[in-house]
Design a protein around this motif. Structure first.
Motif, short mmCIF file in Angstrom:
data_model
loop_
_atom_site.label_atom_id
_atom_site.label_comp_id
_atom_site.label_asym_id
_atom_site.label_seq_id
_atom_site.Cartn_x
_atom_site.Cartn_y
_atom_site.Cartn_z
N LYS A 76 62.83 27.68 33.69
CA LYS A 76 63.97 26.78 33.86
C LYS A 76 63.43 25.35 33.99
O LYS A 76 62.52 25.12 34.79
N PRO A 77 63.98 24.41 33.24
CA PRO A 77 63.46 23.04 33.29
C PRO A 77 63.58 22.39 34.66
O PRO A 77 62.71 21.62 35.06
N THR A 78 64.63 22.70 35.39
CA THR A 78 64.87 22.04 36.68
C THR A 78 63.96 22.53 37.79
O THR A 78 63.63 21.78 38.71
N THR A 79 63.55 23.79 37.72
CA THR A 79 62.76 24.36 38.81
C THR A 79 61.34 24.77 38.41
O THR A 79 60.49 24.94 39.27
N PRO A 134 60.99 22.51 30.32
CA PRO A 134 60.00 22.54 31.39
C PRO A 134 58.82 21.61 31.12
O PRO A 134 58.38 21.48 29.98
N GLN A 144 66.30 31.45 27.24
CA GLN A 144 65.79 30.23 27.86
C GLN A 144 64.75 29.56 26.98
O GLN A 144 64.72 28.33 26.86
N THR A 175 60.69 15.59 27.34
CA THR A 175 62.06 15.56 27.82
C THR A 175 62.16 16.32 29.14
O THR A 175 61.49 17.36 29.32
N SER A 176 63.00 15.86 30.01
CA SER A 176 63.24 16.56 31.28
C SER A 176 64.17 17.75 31.08
O SER A 176 64.37 18.54 32.00
N ASN A 177 64.71 17.91 29.88
CA ASN A 177 65.60 19.04 29.57
C ASN A 177 64.84 20.29 29.15
O ASN A 177 65.45 21.30 28.80
N ASN A 202 64.99 25.76 25.72
CA ASN A 202 63.90 24.80 25.92
C ASN A 202 63.48 24.17 24.59
O ASN A 202 63.30 22.96 24.49
#
Length: 136
Positions: free
Chosen positions: A40-43, A15, A57, A11-13, A61
């Motif tokens: 953080k999954p986005t960075t 890392p 976090q 999942t992209s949600n 995750n």
């Protein structure tokens, strides 16, 4: 003879894996979640502020991975918590407990010499996917 069904959970949600492993692997009704650290999954960058925000976090995750597999924290049956410093036990346990409200999973908690990316906490888990009947 029926074979065992294996499915990679991604999942992209949560890392992306930082090595040659999957976020989770489902084998029939058992879900094996790789150790999660406070990225953080986005960075892909570690959250700042120490063990409490890292644990928060980690649980986000893990929750995202569980959701991607069709499960929730209620499906977790075993967790392993790895701490850089055993003195962080109470702080980590407080954040961990916010995600498990009943039928707590079995758990091991250990202090380790070091964790990836300088993390202070890493948690891996095993869950069952599908309806669960609790017996008292």
């Amino acid at each position: 003879m029926a074979g065992v069904v294996r499915k990679i959970i991604q999942t992209s949600n949560a890392p992306a894996a930082i090595g040659s492993y999957s976020q989770a692997v489902r084998v029939d009704h058992t879900l094996y979640i790789s150790g999660q650290i406070g990225l953080k999954p986005t960075t892909g960058v570690m959250v700042e502020g120490g063990v409490i925000p890292e644990t928060q976090q980690v649980m986000k995750n893990m929750g995202a991975i569980l959701e991607a597999a069709g499960a929730s924290f209620d499906n977790v049956v075993k967790a392993t918590v790895m701490l850089e410093d055993i003195n962080d036990f109470t702080a980590v346990n407080t954040e961990y407990a916010k995600n498990f409200t009943k039928n707590f999973p079995a758990r091991a908690l250990v202090q380790v010499a070091a964790l990836p990316r300088g993390a202070k906490v890493e948690i891996e888990a095993v869950a069952v996917v599908g309806p669960i009947t609790d017996e008292s």
